[in-house]
Scaffold this active site. Structure first.
Site, PDB file in Angstrom:
ATOM      1  N   SER A   1      46.641  40.891  30.533  1.00  0.00           N
ATOM      2  CA  SER A   1      47.052  42.298  30.601  1.00  0.00           C
ATOM      3  C   SER A   1      48.314  42.589  29.795  1.00  0.00           C
ATOM      4  CB  SER A   1      47.285  42.696  32.070  1.00  0.00           C
ATOM      5  OG  SER A   1      46.105  42.578  32.824  1.00  0.00           O
TER       6      SER A   1
ATOM      7  N   PRO B   1      41.193  39.711  28.008  1.00  0.00           N
ATOM      8  CA  PRO B   1      42.491  39.206  27.562  1.00  0.00           C
ATOM      9  C   PRO B   1      43.546  39.428  28.650  1.00  0.00           C
ATOM     10  CG  PRO B   1      41.505  40.748  25.979  1.00  0.00           C
ATOM     11  CD  PRO B   1      40.769  40.897  27.267  1.00  0.00           C
TER      12      PRO B   1
ATOM     13  N   GLY C   1      44.878  28.778  30.224  1.00  0.00           N
ATOM     14  CA  GLY C   1      45.945  29.238  31.102  1.00  0.00           C
ATOM     15  C   GLY C   1      46.512  28.091  31.912  1.00  0.00           C
ATOM     16  N   SER C   2      47.034  28.415  33.084  1.00  0.00           N
ATOM     17  CA  SER C   2      47.694  27.418  33.913  1.00  0.00           C
ATOM     18  C   SER C   2      46.692  26.489  34.569  1.00  0.00           C
ATOM     19  CB  SER C   2      48.526  28.117  34.997  1.00  0.00           C
ATOM     20  OG  SER C   2      47.674  28.747  35.946  1.00  0.00           O
TER      21      SER C   2
ATOM     22  N   GLU D   1      41.460  24.925  28.856  1.00  0.00           N
ATOM     23  CA  GLU D   1      42.681  24.369  28.253  1.00  0.00           C
ATOM     24  C   GLU D   1      43.831  24.811  29.132  1.00  0.00           C
ATOM     25  OE1 GLU D   1      45.765  25.450  25.406  1.00  0.00           O
ATOM     26  OE2 GLU D   1      44.271  24.806  23.934  1.00  0.00           O
TER      27      GLU D   1
END
Length: 540
Positions: A207, A205, A255-256, A277
């Site tokens: 931080s 996950p 994420g990005s 995604e």
């Protein structure tokens, strides 16, 4: 991860009262035993730790043990042993565990909400989306996995004589790298499908929000998931994330877009699959026949839920010129009427951003737009008087292509308004750019809205709703087009991505070679005639 739970659940996790009317920032220290119980689930032997702070007031929440490459290797080694046994476990037993998780999430939702708000700073009403989504996901795969994963009969080449079956075989150990913006649901929703399919999971996950993810791991253990099937590691993505990708049989990343491309490259080098995604610059279209009040309400949720830190959040709002002025009046009024705050209670309509980095991005986007001629209709600045990382809900008008926020994702409570004069223009502008994650359309004519939806390059489209219709419909796959990602979570696709398809065919009487004294030429003529007959009979 052990299924034991040394401290009974259900009690307060924060020192002091949890009255919804209570000012949460006055008493935010987590109970030491609670923190120790959760952080003890991390596989980490380095002796190092990272501090987690609450964006509600900037105060420390916990120190998270940090994992090494050796820790990741050990996690995968144990996961592989556990997964072999798990793959042989009847799917009905896996479903039973997921249905138990469904109940636990609902029973302990107050605890879950407290932790999400403390770690992310979002409004409690938006935090509720997370246990809701996990309960829906656990129930869906708890009811549907057996049917989806069951061996399928396929058409054989020769009727009756060729029998073909399709098996769905688990990939092995799935690596998940989950984000901070929805720390509970994103740490669990993808992995739930992976374990339902017979895989083990090693997850890293983000931080900033480890505790919410660790609570999810604890709930899975309490639901009965066997040891070592769900392992949590912690550390920088560049190190621990890379270690996961180097060992996983499949990778799931949220994420990005920039980081997603690196993940895809690393996965491709190992020839393993990956679902990604990624970012979005999501459009909403308000057509001339829209219910303006409903559209303004939907836009408020679509833009400002979780302070805009939502992958499917709307950042571009296109409104038909005939209704533009009326819509803007109602949208601005609703935005200005929002209750802003950073507390544990239900009273807030919008909470805080998670970090100074998010504030800096939102500030830079707004200041750049204003310096180049855009107008701020409401909001537009940071509000450290409310919380260290608070930024006002912001509506911009007059944004043009040379402005940073025109095509770049803000991932904050900032939206740009645009007029359009025809539906063709609206569709073209909605498709502008490289992203394609989510969109929404407001119109009283839902049939027309559905026709328009087919022309918009987004993985999900909501009609007369902000984002919840697709997000909460677990049977509907969710994911992005273009640079918003690849692969899908949810639905049948969401579980089958974690399996390999295996075709098994048995042949009776005839073989695929000359027999009964046939020559090769006679065999070819026989097969040619057979193909013509099968076509005439309508066979595929």
């Amino acid at each position: 991860m052990s299924a034991s739970n040394p401290t009974p659940p259900g009690g307060p996790i924060v020192e002091g009262p949890l009255d919804p009317e209570h000012d949460a920032t006055a008493s935010l220290a987590l109970e030491p035993d609670y923190v120790s119980r959760l952080t003890g689930l991390v596989v980490a032997t380095t002796g190092e730790s990272r501090e987690v702070i609450s964006p509600l007031n900037g105060a420390p929440l916990a120190h998270i043990p940090q994992s090494s490459d050796d820790d990741v290797a050990a996690a995968f080694a144990k996961a592989r042993v556990a997964q072999e046994k798990w793959a042989a476990t009847p799917v009905a037993e896996r479903e039973r565990i997921l249905l138990k998780l469904h109940d636990l999430v609902l029973d302990r939702q107050d605890e879950i909400l407290d932790l999400i708000v403390l770690e992310s700073g979002k409004a409690r009403k938006h935090a509720f989306d997370e246990p809701l989504h996990i309960a829906l996901t656990a129930r869906y795969y708890g009811r549907r996995s057996s049917k989806i994963l069951d061996t399928e009969r396929k058409l054989g080449v020769i009727p009756v004589l060729t029998r073909v079956e399709l098996n769905h075989v688990p990939k092995g150990v799935v690596g998940i790298i989950s984000p901070w913006n929805y720390p509970f649901t994103m740490a669990l929703c993808d992995g739930i499908a992976a374990i339902a399919a017979g895989n083990a999971v090693v997850i890293k996950p983000d931080s900033q929000t480890m505790l919410s993810a660790l609570l999810g791991a604890e709930l899975l253990a309490e639901a009965g998931l066997p040891e070592n099937l769900w392992t949590v590691v912690a550390g920088p993505g560049s190190e621990v994330g890379t270690s996961i990708i180097q060992r996983a049989d499949y990778v799931c990343f949220t994420g990005s877009t920039s980081t997603g491309k690196l993940v895809a490259k690393q996965a491709a080098e190992r020839l393993i699959g990956a679902s990604l995604e990624l970012g979005g610059k999501n459009p909403m279209l308000v057509l001339r026949d829209a219910d303006i009040e409903k559209a303004a309400e939907g836009a408020t949720r679509a833009v400002f839920s979780n302070s805009g830190q939502l992958c499917v959040s709307v950042e571009r709002l296109f409104v038909d010129d005939h209704v533009y002025d009326r819509f803007v009046e109602r949208f601005v009024a609703r935005t200005q009427a929002m209750t802003l705050g950073a507390t544990l209670g239900w009273e807030n309509d919008m909470g805080t951003l998670i970090s100074q980095a998010q504030v800096d991005t939102a500030t830079a986007h707004v200041e750049d737009a204003v310096s180049k001629g855009a107008r701020v209709l409401t909001g537009g600045k940071a509000r450290p008087d409310l919380a260290p990382f608070f930024f006002e809900p912001t509506i911009l008008e007059g944004v043009t292509p040379e402005m940073t926020c025109f095509g770049n994702e803000t991932f904050g409570p900032v939206v740009s308004l645009y007029r359009f004069h025809s539906e063709e223009e609206a569709i073209e502008r909605a498709n502008d750019g490289e992203y394609g994650l989510n969109g929404s359309i407001y119109s009283r004519d839902t049939s027309r809205a559905r026709r328009i939806a087919r022309q918009i390059k987004c993985g999900t489209i909501n009609i007369n709703e902000a984002f919840g219709a697709t997000f909460a419909s677990i049977d509907a796959p969710m994911g992005g087009m273009r640079e918003s990602g690849q692969g899908r979570r949810q639905g049948v696709e969401g579980i089958l991505r974690y399996t390999e398809t295996q075709s098994v065919a048995s042949q009776a009487v005839l073989r695929f070679a000359p027999q009964f004294g046939m020559s090769e030429q006679a065999y070819a003529k026989f097969m040619t005639a057979s193909l013509r007959v099968l076509k005439s009979l309508g066979r595929a």
